[in-house]
Design a protein around this motif. Sequence first.
Motif, PDB file in Angstrom:
ATOM      1  N   VAL A 242       0.855  -1.185   0.000  1.00  5.73           N
ATOM      2  CA  VAL A 242       0.000   0.000   0.000  1.00  5.73           C
ATOM      3  C   VAL A 242       0.891   1.234   0.000  1.00  5.73           C
ATOM      4  O   VAL A 242       1.781   1.367   0.837  1.00  5.73           O
ATOM      5  N   ARG A 243       0.682   2.101  -0.949  1.00  6.41           N
ATOM      6  CA  ARG A 243       1.513   3.291  -1.031  1.00  6.41           C
ATOM      7  C   ARG A 243       1.327   4.155   0.219  1.00  6.41           C
ATOM      8  O   ARG A 243       0.229   4.230   0.777  1.00  6.41           O
ATOM      9  N   GLN A 244       2.403   4.788   0.631  1.00  9.02           N
ATOM     10  CA  GLN A 244       2.360   5.612   1.836  1.00  9.02           C
ATOM     11  C   GLN A 244       1.718   6.965   1.587  1.00  9.02           C
ATOM     12  O   GLN A 244       1.143   7.565   2.490  1.00  9.02           O
ATOM     13  N   SER A 245       1.808   7.430   0.362  1.00 11.37           N
ATOM     14  CA  SER A 245       1.241   8.733   0.038  1.00 11.37           C
ATOM     15  C   SER A 245       1.030   8.828  -1.465  1.00 11.37           C
ATOM     16  O   SER A 245       1.539   8.007  -2.235  1.00 11.37           O
ATOM     17  N   ILE A 246       0.255   9.816  -1.866  1.00  4.51           N
ATOM     18  CA  ILE A 246       0.089  10.160  -3.274  1.00  4.51           C
ATOM     19  C   ILE A 246       0.464  11.626  -3.407  1.00  4.51           C
ATOM     20  O   ILE A 246      -0.007  12.462  -2.630  1.00  4.51           O
ATOM     21  N   SER A 247       1.302  11.937  -4.364  1.00  3.46           N
ATOM     22  CA  SER A 247       1.716  13.330  -4.522  1.00  3.46           C
ATOM     23  C   SER A 247       1.885  13.668  -5.995  1.00  3.46           C
ATOM     24  O   SER A 247       2.065  12.782  -6.835  1.00  3.46           O
ATOM     25  N   LYS A 248       1.812  14.942  -6.279  1.00  2.00           N
ATOM     26  CA  LYS A 248       2.023  15.440  -7.633  1.00  2.00           C
ATOM     27  C   LYS A 248       2.687  16.799  -7.540  1.00  2.00           C
ATOM     28  O   LYS A 248       2.261  17.653  -6.755  1.00  2.00           O
ATOM     29  N   ALA A 249       3.731  16.985  -8.324  1.00  2.00           N
ATOM     30  CA  ALA A 249       4.453  18.263  -8.321  1.00  2.00           C
ATOM     31  C   ALA A 249       4.888  18.586  -9.740  1.00  2.00           C
ATOM     32  O   ALA A 249       4.969  17.706 -10.596  1.00  2.00           O
ATOM     33  N   THR A 250       5.156  19.842  -9.973  1.00  2.00           N
ATOM     34  CA  THR A 250       5.668  20.255 -11.267  1.00  2.00           C
ATOM     35  C   THR A 250       6.758  21.302 -11.070  1.00  2.00           C
ATOM     36  O   THR A 250       6.705  22.096 -10.127  1.00  2.00           O
ATOM     37  N   THR A 251       7.747  21.263 -11.942  1.00  2.00           N
ATOM     38  CA  THR A 251       8.819  22.257 -11.950  1.00  2.00           C
ATOM     39  C   THR A 251       8.559  23.228 -13.091  1.00  2.00           C
ATOM     40  O   THR A 251       8.407  22.820 -14.241  1.00  2.00           O
ATOM     41  N   PHE A 252       8.480  24.503 -12.790  1.00  2.00           N
ATOM     42  CA  PHE A 252       8.204  25.521 -13.800  1.00  2.00           C
ATOM     43  C   PHE A 252       9.451  25.801 -14.629  1.00  2.00           C
ATOM     44  O   PHE A 252      10.581  25.744 -14.130  1.00  2.00           O
ATOM     45  N   GLY A 274      -6.309  13.384  -6.328  1.00  2.00           N
ATOM     46  CA  GLY A 274      -7.629  12.879  -5.971  1.00  2.00           C
ATOM     47  C   GLY A 274      -8.069  11.691  -6.792  1.00  2.00           C
ATOM     48  O   GLY A 274      -8.668  10.741  -6.257  1.00  2.00           O
ATOM     49  N   ARG A 275      -7.778  11.703  -8.099  1.00  2.00           N
ATOM     50  CA  ARG A 275      -8.224  10.605  -8.963  1.00  2.00           C
ATOM     51  C   ARG A 275      -7.685   9.254  -8.512  1.00  2.00           C
ATOM     52  O   ARG A 275      -8.459   8.310  -8.329  1.00  2.00           O
ATOM     53  N   PRO A 276      -6.360   9.092  -8.351  1.00  2.00           N
ATOM     54  CA  PRO A 276      -5.866   7.776  -7.904  1.00  2.00           C
ATOM     55  C   PRO A 276      -6.321   7.412  -6.500  1.00  2.00           C
ATOM     56  O   PRO A 276      -6.509   6.233  -6.200  1.00  2.00           O
ATOM     57  N   ALA A 277      -6.501   8.404  -5.637  1.00  2.00           N
ATOM     58  CA  ALA A 277      -6.980   8.104  -4.283  1.00  2.00           C
ATOM     59  C   ALA A 277      -8.372   7.481  -4.338  1.00  2.00           C
ATOM     60  O   ALA A 277      -8.637   6.443  -3.706  1.00  2.00           O
ATOM     61  N   ARG A 278      -9.266   8.084  -5.114  1.00  2.00           N
ATOM     62  CA  ARG A 278     -10.621   7.530  -5.227  1.00  2.00           C
ATOM     63  C   ARG A 278     -10.607   6.181  -5.929  1.00  2.00           C
ATOM     64  O   ARG A 278     -11.357   5.274  -5.559  1.00  2.00           O
ATOM     65  N   ARG A 279      -9.756   6.038  -6.941  1.00  2.00           N
ATOM     66  CA  ARG A 279      -9.678   4.767  -7.669  1.00  2.00           C
ATOM     67  C   ARG A 279      -9.253   3.628  -6.753  1.00  2.00           C
ATOM     68  O   ARG A 279      -9.705   2.494  -6.895  1.00  2.00           O
ATOM     69  N   ARG A 334       9.984  27.793  -7.861  1.00  2.00           N
ATOM     70  CA  ARG A 334      10.513  26.943  -8.926  1.00  2.00           C
ATOM     71  C   ARG A 334       9.701  25.664  -9.068  1.00  2.00           C
ATOM     72  O   ARG A 334       9.446  25.196 -10.176  1.00  2.00           O
ATOM     73  N   LEU A 335       9.308  25.069  -7.950  1.00  2.00           N
ATOM     74  CA  LEU A 335       8.547  23.818  -7.953  1.00  2.00           C
ATOM     75  C   LEU A 335       7.401  23.946  -6.969  1.00  2.00           C
ATOM     76  O   LEU A 335       7.542  24.525  -5.894  1.00  2.00           O
ATOM     77  N   LEU A 336       6.256  23.389  -7.336  1.00  2.00           N
ATOM     78  CA  LEU A 336       5.090  23.419  -6.461  1.00  2.00           C
ATOM     79  C   LEU A 336       4.410  22.058  -6.527  1.00  2.00           C
ATOM     80  O   LEU A 336       4.199  21.504  -7.615  1.00  2.00           O
ATOM     81  N   GLY A 337       4.073  21.516  -5.354  1.00  2.00           N
ATOM     82  CA  GLY A 337       3.454  20.206  -5.333  1.00  2.00           C
ATOM     83  C   GLY A 337       2.535  20.025  -4.145  1.00  2.00           C
ATOM     84  O   GLY A 337       2.561  20.801  -3.182  1.00  2.00           O
ATOM     85  N   LEU A 338       1.727  18.985  -4.221  1.00  2.00           N
ATOM     86  CA  LEU A 338       0.734  18.685  -3.201  1.00  2.00           C
ATOM     87  C   LEU A 338       0.741  17.186  -2.946  1.00  2.00           C
ATOM     88  O   LEU A 338       0.840  16.393  -3.884  1.00  2.00           O
ATOM     89  N   GLY A 339       0.635  16.795  -1.676  1.00  2.00           N
ATOM     90  CA  GLY A 339       0.620  15.385  -1.316  1.00  2.00           C
ATOM     91  C   GLY A 339      -0.510  15.062  -0.363  1.00  2.00           C
ATOM     92  O   GLY A 339      -1.004  15.929   0.368  1.00  2.00           O
ATOM     93  N   LEU A 340      -0.929  13.790  -0.386  1.00  2.00           N
ATOM     94  CA  LEU A 340      -1.988  13.303   0.485  1.00  2.00           C
ATOM     95  C   LEU A 340      -1.519  12.021   1.155  1.00  2.00           C
ATOM     96  O   LEU A 340      -0.955  11.144   0.502  1.00  2.00           O
ATOM     97  N   SER A 341      -1.757  11.896   2.462  1.00  2.00           N
ATOM     98  CA  SER A 341      -1.362  10.697   3.202  1.00  2.00           C
ATOM     99  C   SER A 341      -2.290  10.541   4.409  1.00  2.00           C
ATOM    100  O   SER A 341      -3.285  11.250   4.527  1.00  2.00           O
ATOM    101  N   GLY A 342      -1.937   9.621   5.311  1.00  2.00           N
ATOM    102  CA  GLY A 342      -2.766   9.369   6.482  1.00  2.00           C
ATOM    103  C   GLY A 342      -4.059   8.687   6.112  1.00  2.00           C
ATOM    104  O   GLY A 342      -5.152   9.183   6.367  1.00  2.00           O
ATOM    105  N   TRP A 343      -3.925   7.471   5.491  1.00  2.00           N
ATOM    106  CA  TRP A 343      -5.086   6.839   4.887  1.00  2.00           C
ATOM    107  C   TRP A 343      -6.094   6.296   5.892  1.00  2.00           C
ATOM    108  O   TRP A 343      -5.741   5.789   6.951  1.00  2.00           O
ATOM    109  N   GLN A 344      -7.352   6.373   5.474  1.00  2.00           N
ATOM    110  CA  GLN A 344      -8.413   5.546   6.028  1.00  2.00           C
ATOM    111  C   GLN A 344      -9.157   4.992   4.821  1.00  2.00           C
ATOM    112  O   GLN A 344      -9.683   5.756   4.014  1.00  2.00           O
ATOM    113  N   HIS A 345      -9.142   3.673   4.671  1.00  2.00           N
ATOM    114  CA  HIS A 345      -9.699   3.046   3.473  1.00  2.00           C
ATOM    115  C   HIS A 345     -11.223   3.087   3.506  1.00  2.00           C
ATOM    116  O   HIS A 345     -11.848   2.590   4.431  1.00  2.00           O
ATOM    117  N   ASN A 346     -11.798   3.664   2.430  1.00  2.00           N
ATOM    118  CA  ASN A 346     -13.256   3.708   2.290  1.00  2.00           C
ATOM    119  C   ASN A 346     -13.945   4.179   3.572  1.00  2.00           C
ATOM    120  O   ASN A 346     -14.921   3.607   4.049  1.00  2.00           O
TER     121      ASN A 346
END
Length: 396
Positions: A242-252, A274-279, A334-346
């Motif tokens: 089980v992945r520990q977190s989901i994150s997405k970032a981009t470098t400008f 959000g998409r992979p978390a819900r999936r 230069r870079l901006l990203g967002l992460g989600l963790s601390g799961w509770q399944h469904n």
Amino acid sequence: MLRWIMHIDLDAFFASIEQRDHPEWQGRPLVVGAAPSQRGVVATCSYEARRYGVRSAMPISQASQRLPDDAVYVRPRMAHYAAVSKQIMAALETISPVVEQASVDEAYLDVSGLERLIGPPGTIGRQAKRLIKHTVGLTASVGIGPNRLIAKLASEYRKPDGLMAVHPNEVQAFLDPMPISALRGIGPRTAPTLRQMGLERMVDIRQADPALLEKRLGLRLARAIISQAYGRGSDQVQPHSVRQSISKATTFEQDIVDPVRLRETLLWAAQEVGRPARREGLQGTTITLKIRLGNFKTLTRQRKLPAPTADDTVFYRQAWALYQESALAGKPVRLLGLGLSGWQHNAPSQGDLFDERPGPPEHVQTPRRVRLFQALDGISNKFGQNAITLGLRRKR
């Protein structure tokens, strides 16, 4: 017993599936992404398109200027690609029971001890390639080595449709000629710094003064780079982890100070999280904001939510609030990203649990909002991730 880790990387996965499903497109430059007349970027492209300098994340407008008139542009079919990926992973489990899916188009396998059953590492790799070809009609590049790092680098070495096995006593000879761009963690600022120090290849890193590297790069990054130059890496494969977190970032491409652009980027990142978390049936309780400033200083800020959620708007609002509270407004990003963790399944929605205790709107996962995101995800799965997105409410 020698440890053998195999890394499998499907070649131009999305594009190859489209060419497989449409034989008339084989041999032609093919782009998976937006149409030339639309705004958007290249999700991936065929090797025929790459010969024209097209690459992932390139603006479609730029890609279309490079490609010939007979190039093919298709919208992503994410649900279809995921189904093909599932077939591949199931097939790989017939080779080894220890399979870790790293992404939709790559996996690690622990093949230690299979020499007695199948043969030497090269034979195991050829069997994996034949199995994938037979199962889904696609090619894959395979690398095998004593750890994950070497296996990954070996799979990249002879793409596409490549195979390379690196024995423990061959690791240094394999690594030393490689350019520093092969190192993990090398960003747009680090590579020029290394080159200014006269370090062009892996062997240069290995022979450099560690104290000087630590001074120029910082202790953590310097040690990570040195470790890679010596071929050190984990040899653990964790099936169905089980992945520990989901994150997405981009470098400008250029440092950003415009708050509207930063907000739009955070909203995009929130949807990509959000998409992979819900999936995967995950709801998170911790939002992480990651910012890299123009001076390359990297900062993270976290916030604990009062209830688990998989709501994109919650992620965006909380991340933007963290930015506003960080006193970084006006500083080049230069870079901006967002992460989600601390799961509770469904987890049960807070709207159902606390209807009699009204709270902040963004924390209420009402049935209506659940249906909204189900509809958005359905459209994205059918027509591609850029087919529909949330928008910012503009101030008048």
